[in-house]
Design an enzyme around this catalytic site. Structure first.
Site, PDB file in Angstrom:
ATOM      1  N   PRO A   1      -0.793   5.002  -1.592  1.00 31.76           N
ATOM      2  CA  PRO A   1      -1.399   5.664  -2.759  1.00 31.76           C
ATOM      3  C   PRO A   1      -2.870   5.285  -2.916  1.00 31.76           C
ATOM      4  O   PRO A   1      -3.232   4.129  -2.731  1.00 31.76           O
ATOM      5  CB  PRO A   1      -0.601   5.129  -3.949  1.00 31.76           C
ATOM      6  CG  PRO A   1       0.501   4.312  -3.403  1.00 31.76           C
ATOM      7  CD  PRO A   1       0.260   4.075  -1.958  1.00 31.76           C
ATOM      8  N   GLU A   2      -3.706   6.260  -3.219  1.00 31.82           N
ATOM      9  CA  GLU A   2      -5.111   6.010  -3.509  1.00 31.82           C
ATOM     10  C   GLU A   2      -5.353   6.334  -4.990  1.00 31.82           C
ATOM     11  O   GLU A   2      -4.411   6.559  -5.738  1.00 31.82           O
ATOM     12  CB  GLU A   2      -6.007   6.845  -2.584  1.00 31.82           C
ATOM     13  CG  GLU A   2      -5.843   6.420  -1.110  1.00 31.82           C
ATOM     14  CD  GLU A   2      -6.873   7.055  -0.196  1.00 31.82           C
ATOM     15  OE1 GLU A   2      -7.944   7.453  -0.669  1.00 31.82           O
ATOM     16  OE2 GLU A   2      -6.593   7.157   1.013  1.00 31.82           O
TER      17      GLU A   2
ATOM     18  N   HIS B   1      16.250  -0.217  -3.565  1.00 32.45           N
ATOM     19  CA  HIS B   1      14.856  -0.649  -3.478  1.00 32.45           C
ATOM     20  C   HIS B   1      14.255  -1.007  -4.832  1.00 32.45           C
ATOM     21  O   HIS B   1      13.059  -1.289  -4.928  1.00 32.45           O
ATOM     22  CB  HIS B   1      14.005   0.419  -2.804  1.00 32.45           C
ATOM     23  CG  HIS B   1      14.491   0.779  -1.435  1.00 32.45           C
ATOM     24  ND1 HIS B   1      14.640  -0.165  -0.436  1.00 32.45           N
ATOM     25  CD2 HIS B   1      14.878   1.960  -0.907  1.00 32.45           C
ATOM     26  CE1 HIS B   1      15.107   0.433   0.648  1.00 32.45           C
ATOM     27  NE2 HIS B   1      15.262   1.714   0.395  1.00 32.45           N
TER      28      HIS B   1
ATOM     29  N   ARG C   1       8.958  -1.048   0.962  1.00 28.15           N
ATOM     30  CA  ARG C   1       8.337  -1.923   1.962  1.00 28.15           C
ATOM     31  C   ARG C   1       7.835  -3.242   1.376  1.00 28.15           C
ATOM     32  O   ARG C   1       7.326  -4.085   2.102  1.00 28.15           O
ATOM     33  CB  ARG C   1       7.229  -1.154   2.678  1.00 28.15           C
ATOM     34  CG  ARG C   1       7.823   0.045   3.420  1.00 28.15           C
ATOM     35  CD  ARG C   1       6.790   0.917   4.067  1.00 28.15           C
ATOM     36  NE  ARG C   1       6.111   0.240   5.154  1.00 28.15           N
ATOM     37  CZ  ARG C   1       5.134   0.787   5.872  1.00 28.15           C
ATOM     38  NH1 ARG C   1       4.725   2.010   5.590  1.00 28.15           N
ATOM     39  NH2 ARG C   1       4.560   0.121   6.835  1.00 28.15           N
TER      40      ARG C   1
ATOM     41  N   ARG D   1     -26.870  -2.208   2.486  1.00 27.79           N
ATOM     42  CA  ARG D   1     -25.841  -2.653   3.424  1.00 27.79           C
ATOM     43  C   ARG D   1     -26.154  -2.208   4.851  1.00 27.79           C
ATOM     44  O   ARG D   1     -26.430  -1.034   5.076  1.00 27.79           O
ATOM     45  CB  ARG D   1     -24.467  -2.069   3.040  1.00 27.79           C
ATOM     46  CG  ARG D   1     -23.934  -2.545   1.720  1.00 27.79           C
ATOM     47  CD  ARG D   1     -23.445  -3.975   1.841  1.00 27.79           C
ATOM     48  NE  ARG D   1     -23.104  -4.527   0.541  1.00 27.79           N
ATOM     49  CZ  ARG D   1     -21.848  -4.660   0.101  1.00 27.79           C
ATOM     50  NH1 ARG D   1     -20.842  -4.271   0.826  1.00 27.79           N
ATOM     51  NH2 ARG D   1     -21.627  -5.196  -1.082  1.00 27.79           N
TER      52      ARG D   1
END
Ligand SMILES: [Zn+2]
Length: 283
Positions: free
Chosen positions: A2-3, A94, A114, A156
């Site tokens: 997920p973002e 889960h 997971r 950067r």
């Protein structure tokens, strides 16, 4: 994984279904889910039991539920889900943490196949949990400062995509939405951050917020079916992705075949014509 848009969809669901409710019971079904709560399961349970959830907030991919001065902080990791559903529904294997509410309504289940996700209670974390205080604001927050970000980015000595993924510069942008935003503004991921003009940085961040907004409208991207909203429904923004996961398919702008490169143990997807690779890595 997920973002930001996916986590925001979950936050909105929590705002709708759990804010204002008082927690009745807390069960930790798998200790790994609270491994970052250093005081252990008994303390985690004691801090939450009887507490009322005051809000649902987010920075980048972190969610937190303010509870008085403290906060319940969640990171979904690869496959974490916060599901709100009937309290008498059978528990899936889960489910790692389960909370019931004093009103007897739907319960909250942290499900994580997971087990890379985690929950913790952050003392005095209602405004901003201390464990995420080092993370830069995300582009959808009022606290995001475009001038600060542009100056830092252009100092950067790195490629633009590495900089976008650096959570100390800007949070919440992951692999999928970085690739989509870079395609929209026709920048290759290896373009040198310190050689971008401020206008290019502004266009890139506008593309990031546009792609976030469009993904939010579609309920996020459910690329591996592990990401779902609080009701267990998938998002469908994956149908609108222009480059991510489309290796070998034609670019929707020019028809050239999308390519996939290895990048930081993951992949980068680009159009070789719209986003030419910089020579010598510097441009
Ligand atoms: Zn193209």
């Amino acid at each position: 994984m997920p973002e930001l848009p996916e986590v925001e969809v979950v936050r909105r669901g929590l705002e709708e279904f759990v804010v204002g409710r008082r927690i009745d019971t807390v069960e930790v079904l798998h200790p790994r889910a609270i491994r970052r709560h250093e005081a252990g399961a008994a303390d985690f349970i004691a801090r939450l039991t009887g507490a009322t959830i005051d809000g649902a907030r987010r920075r980048g991919k972190y969610l937190w539920l303010p509870i008085g001065d403290d906060a319940l902080l969640a990171h979904l990791g690869m496959s974490g889900q916060l599901l709100v559903g009937p309290a008498d529904a059978p528990l899936s294997p889960h489910v790692r943490v389960r909370m019931t509410f004093a009103d007897g309504g739907p319960d909250l289940r942290f499900t994580d196949q997971r087990t890379f996700g985690h929950l913790l209670v952050s003392a005095d974390g209602a405004r901003l949990p201390s464990v995420i205080a080092h993370i830069a604001p995300d582009p959808l927050e009022d606290a995001f400062d475009m001038a600060w970000f542009t100056a830092r980015l252009r100092s950067r000595q790195t490629g633009i995509k590495r900089a976008l993924l650096d959570q100390s510069l800007v949070s919440g942008i992951g692999n999928i939405y970085a690739d989509e935003a870079l395609w929209r503004v026709k920048l290759h991921y290896a373009r040198a951050a310190d050689r971008l003009r401020s206008g290019q940085v502004a266009a890139l961040m506008e593309a990031v917020t546009d792609v976030f907004a469009e993904a939010l409208k579609d309920g996020g991207t459910s690329f591996d079916s592990l990401y779902v909203d609080v009701n267990g429904d998938s998002g469908y923004f994956d149908r609108s992705l222009n480059v991510y996961g489309r290796a070998g398919e034609p670019c929707r702008r020019c028809g050239a075949l999308i390519r996939r490169d290895s990048f930081m143990n993951r992949s980068s997807f680009t159009c070789p014509v719209c986003q030419p690779r910089p020579r010598n890595g510097r441009w």
